[in-house]
Scaffold this motif. Structure first.
Motif, PDB file in Angstrom:
ATOM      1  N   ARG A  63     -22.878 -11.613  12.898  1.00 51.55           N
ATOM      2  CA  ARG A  63     -23.025 -10.423  13.742  1.00 51.55           C
ATOM      3  C   ARG A  63     -23.133 -10.788  15.211  1.00 51.55           C
ATOM      4  N   ILE A  64     -23.549 -12.008  15.502  1.00 49.52           N
ATOM      5  CA  ILE A  64     -23.752 -12.442  16.879  1.00 49.52           C
ATOM      6  C   ILE A  64     -22.919 -13.687  17.132  1.00 49.52           C
ATOM      7  N   PRO A  65     -22.556 -13.963  18.401  1.00 50.57           N
ATOM      8  CA  PRO A  65     -21.817 -15.193  18.692  1.00 50.57           C
ATOM      9  C   PRO A  65     -22.747 -16.402  18.664  1.00 50.57           C
ATOM     10  N   GLY A  66     -22.154 -17.581  18.511  1.00 41.86           N
ATOM     11  CA  GLY A  66     -22.944 -18.797  18.526  1.00 41.86           C
ATOM     12  C   GLY A  66     -22.128 -19.998  18.108  1.00 41.86           C
ATOM     13  N   VAL A  67     -22.785 -21.158  18.091  1.00 44.35           N
ATOM     14  CA  VAL A  67     -22.150 -22.406  17.696  1.00 44.35           C
ATOM     15  C   VAL A  67     -22.370 -22.599  16.196  1.00 44.35           C
ATOM     16  N   LEU A  68     -21.283 -22.799  15.459  1.00 41.21           N
ATOM     17  CA  LEU A  68     -21.375 -23.002  14.017  1.00 41.21           C
ATOM     18  C   LEU A  68     -21.935 -24.400  13.748  1.00 41.21           C
ATOM     19  N   THR A  69     -23.111 -24.452  13.155  1.00 43.48           N
ATOM     20  CA  THR A  69     -23.771 -25.738  12.922  1.00 43.48           C
ATOM     21  C   THR A  69     -23.658 -26.211  11.482  1.00 43.48           C
ATOM     22  N   ARG A  70     -23.419 -25.305  10.553  1.00 43.83           N
ATOM     23  CA  ARG A  70     -23.377 -25.720   9.149  1.00 43.83           C
ATOM     24  C   ARG A  70     -22.351 -24.901   8.392  1.00 43.83           C
ATOM     25  N   MET A  71     -21.520 -25.584   7.589  1.00 45.21           N
ATOM     26  CA  MET A  71     -20.563 -24.937   6.687  1.00 45.21           C
ATOM     27  C   MET A  71     -20.596 -25.740   5.394  1.00 45.21           C
ATOM     28  N   SER A  72     -21.165 -25.160   4.360  1.00 46.32           N
ATOM     29  CA  SER A  72     -21.468 -25.927   3.144  1.00 46.32           C
ATOM     30  C   SER A  72     -20.453 -25.747   2.031  1.00 46.32           C
ATOM     31  N   VAL A  73     -19.374 -25.000   2.235  1.00 45.00           N
ATOM     32  CA  VAL A  73     -18.386 -24.773   1.179  1.00 45.00           C
ATOM     33  C   VAL A  73     -16.988 -24.973   1.720  1.00 45.00           C
ATOM     34  N   GLU A  74     -16.061 -25.206   0.792  1.00 38.71           N
ATOM     35  CA  GLU A  74     -14.639 -25.320   1.108  1.00 38.71           C
ATOM     36  C   GLU A  74     -13.868 -24.284   0.299  1.00 38.71           C
ATOM     37  N   ALA A  75     -12.612 -24.065   0.671  1.00 42.03           N
ATOM     38  CA  ALA A  75     -11.763 -23.136  -0.073  1.00 42.03           C
ATOM     39  C   ALA A  75     -11.608 -23.625  -1.505  1.00 42.03           C
ATOM     40  N   GLY A  76     -11.797 -22.716  -2.449  1.00 39.08           N
ATOM     41  CA  GLY A  76     -11.698 -23.052  -3.864  1.00 39.08           C
ATOM     42  C   GLY A  76     -13.038 -23.294  -4.525  1.00 39.08           C
ATOM     43  N   ASP A  77     -14.118 -23.416  -3.737  1.00 37.28           N
ATOM     44  CA  ASP A  77     -15.441 -23.647  -4.326  1.00 37.28           C
ATOM     45  C   ASP A  77     -15.967 -22.376  -4.981  1.00 37.28           C
ATOM     46  N   ALA A  78     -16.605 -22.550  -6.129  1.00 38.95           N
ATOM     47  CA  ALA A  78     -17.292 -21.431  -6.775  1.00 38.95           C
ATOM     48  C   ALA A  78     -18.640 -21.222  -6.105  1.00 38.95           C
ATOM     49  N   VAL A  79     -19.033 -19.964  -5.922  1.00 38.63           N
ATOM     50  CA  VAL A  79     -20.308 -19.634  -5.285  1.00 38.63           C
ATOM     51  C   VAL A  79     -21.035 -18.609  -6.142  1.00 38.63           C
ATOM     52  N   THR A 166     -11.983 -20.516   7.583  1.00 41.52           N
ATOM     53  CA  THR A 166     -11.215 -20.433   8.830  1.00 41.52           C
ATOM     54  C   THR A 166     -11.960 -20.960  10.035  1.00 41.52           C
ATOM     55  N   ALA A 167     -13.052 -21.676   9.838  1.00 43.92           N
ATOM     56  CA  ALA A 167     -13.794 -22.254  10.961  1.00 43.92           C
ATOM     57  C   ALA A 167     -14.438 -23.555  10.511  1.00 43.92           C
ATOM     58  N   GLN A 168     -14.732 -24.415  11.476  1.00 41.49           N
ATOM     59  CA  GLN A 168     -15.352 -25.704  11.204  1.00 41.49           C
ATOM     60  C   GLN A 168     -16.657 -25.825  11.975  1.00 41.49           C
ATOM     61  N   ALA A 169     -17.567 -26.654  11.463  1.00 43.44           N
ATOM     62  CA  ALA A 169     -18.835 -26.892  12.150  1.00 43.44           C
ATOM     63  C   ALA A 169     -18.570 -27.451  13.540  1.00 43.44           C
ATOM     64  N   GLY A 170     -19.314 -26.945  14.531  1.00 42.02           N
ATOM     65  CA  GLY A 170     -19.128 -27.352  15.920  1.00 42.02           C
ATOM     66  C   GLY A 170     -18.329 -26.357  16.735  1.00 42.02           C
ATOM     67  N   GLU A 171     -17.633 -25.449  16.083  1.00 43.02           N
ATOM     68  CA  GLU A 171     -16.855 -24.441  16.810  1.00 43.02           C
ATOM     69  C   GLU A 171     -17.761 -23.311  17.286  1.00 43.02           C
TER      70      GLU A 171
END
Length: 359
Positions: A63-79, A166-171
C-alpha cells in the motif's frame, strides 16, 4: 505421261507418311474446381481461442512505497494462507507511526484540559469543541499509520501457488506496484474467450463447449459457459465469455486453449435456414431471387436453377440444392450445360512441376 508421274508422286507421298491419313486429336475436357454442398441448418459452431486462468488470481502489492528488503518465494512455489511472502523496509512507516502516537497523546492531554476548564467556566464551548476535534483527527492519523505498518509485509491471502514474481529484493517499489501474483488452486480453471458482440449474443449460460489445448494433444475437454461479459472492450469491441473447464493437473494458468461452442444462429440466419453456402464464383447469374449453378452429374455439367438469398462475405446463399451435391466453382463461366469436364484439385495446379527449374 504427266498423269502417270503425278500418280506416282502421290503414291510416294503416301508411302512416306506411313500410308495413313492424319486425323485431328479431340480437345481435352475443360478443367474446373468443385465443392460439395452441406446440409442446411439453423445452428452453427463458434470457435475462438483464449488464455486459461484460475478464477481467483490475485496481484499482490504494497500500500505504501519503500525498499523491498525480503522476498521469500519464487514463481511456482506452493504457499499457504497467511504465509509471509515479502516485506519492505519499515523504517519510514515506523517513524510516521511514532509521530502519530505522540500527536495522539498530546491531543488527549489538550482535550482533557479543555474539559476541566470548560466545567469551571474558564473557557468557552468553542474551545472545548476544537480540542475534541483535534483529538479525533489525531486518532484517525494514528490508525492510518498502524494500518500502513501492517501492510509493510505481504502474506498470502489463499493457499495456492505463486504464478509470477515481478520484483527483487533491493528494488524500490511504488504503492500499488504488483510484486507477486498468486493463484488459488481450489478455484476452477476457466477459459476466457473474446468474441465479437454478434457471436457473444448467441451464447447462453450453461451451454457446453469442447476445449482443446496444445499441452494435451489429441484430447478434448468438457467445458461449460459460466459467465457472459456485460461490457464490450473499448478498443476491440469484443465481449468476454467465460468457460469453466474440467481440466487435469497438467493444464496451467496462462496456457492457450481453443473452444468450440454450438450456438443457435442469429434471427436473420434462422429465417434463412433453408439456404446453404456456396462460393460466390459458382453462380452463373443472379437476378432478384433467381440464379443458376452448374451441378456435376458424374463428369458432366448440368445447369440447375436455384433460389438466390444474397451474399454473405465471399459466399452466396442459395436454396434448392440437396446435401452432397457437387457444384462447379472455378471455371463455371466457361462450361456449357451438358459439357463433359475434368475436376482438378487446386493444390495440384499450384504445385511446381518437377524438372522445370532452369528451363
Amino acid at each position: 505421261m504427266l498423269l502417270t508421274a503425278l500418280a506416282l508422286g502421290s503414291g510416294l507421298m503416301l508411302v512416306a507418311c506411313g500410308g495413313k491419313a492424319q486425323t485431328p486429336q479431340a480437345a481435352p475436357p475443360p478443367a474446373v474446381e468443385a465443392v460439395t454442398v452441406g446440409a442446411p441448418g439453423a445452428a452453427s459452431e463458434l470457435t475462438a481461442s483464449g488464455a486459461l486462468q484460475r478464477r481467483r488470481e490475485m496481484a499482490l502489492s504494497f500500500r505504501i512505497p519503500g525498499v523491498l528488503t525480503r522476498m521469500s518465494v519464487e514463481a511456482g512455489d506452493a504457499v499457504r494462507a497467511g504465509q509471509a511472502l515479502a516485506a519492505i523496509d519499515p523504517a519510514g512507516v515506523d517513524a510516521r507511526q511514532t509521530q502519530a502516537a505522540a500527536d495522539l497523546e498530546r491531543a488527549r492531554r489538550d482535550a482533557d484540559r479543555a474539559r476541566k476548564l470548560y466545567s469551571t467556566g474558564f473557557v468557552a464551548k468553542a474551545r472545548l469543541d476544537d480540542a475534541e476535534s483535534a483529538l479525533k483527527a489525531a486518532q484517525a492519523a494514528h490508525a492510518g499509520a498502524a494500518f500502513d505498518r501492517r501492510w509493510a509485509a505481504l502474506s498470502s491471502p489463499v493457499s495456492g501457488v505463486v504464478l509470477a514474481r515481478t520484483a527483487q529484493a533491493g528494488e524500490v517499489v511504488a504503492a500499488g506496484q504488483t510484486v507477486l501474483t498468486v493463484a488459488d488452486l481450489s478455484s476452477p480453471l476457466v477459459l476466457r474467450l473474446p468474441l465479437p458482440a454478434r457471436d457473444a449474443a448467441r451464447v447462453t449460460l450453461g451451454s457446453s463447449a469442447a476445449v482443446t489445448a496444445d499441452a494435451l494433444p489429441g484430447q478434448t475437454l468438457t467445458g461449460v459457459v459460466t459467465r457472459l461479459g456485460q461490457a464490450a472492450d473499448a478498443r476491440t469491441g469484443a465481449v468476454t465469455v467465460e468457460i469453466e473447464v474440467q481440466a487435469p493437473p497438467q493444464l496451467k494458468s496462462g496456457q492457450i486453449a481453443a473452444a468450440r461452442l454450438q450456438a443457435p444462429a442469429s434471427a436473420q440466419a434462422a429465417a434463412r435456414a433453408e439456404f446453404v453456402r456456396i462460393p460466390a464464383e459458382a453462380l452463373l447469374e443472379a437476378s432478384g431471387d433467381k440464379a443458376a449453378v452448374l451441378r456435376l452429374d458424374g463428369a458432366v455439367a448440368r445447369r440447375v436453377n436455384v433460389r438466390f438469398g444474397g451474399f454473405d462475405g465471399d459466399d452466396a446463399l442459395v436454396a434448392g440444392l440437396a446435401a452432397g451435391t457437387r457444384v462447379i466453382t472455378a471455371g463455371a463461366g466457361f462450361v456449357s450445360d451438358g459439357e463433359k469436364v475434368a475436376v482438378v484439385d487446386p493444390r495440384a495446379l499450384a504445385a511446381p512441376v518437377r524438372g522445370a527449374a532452369g528451363k
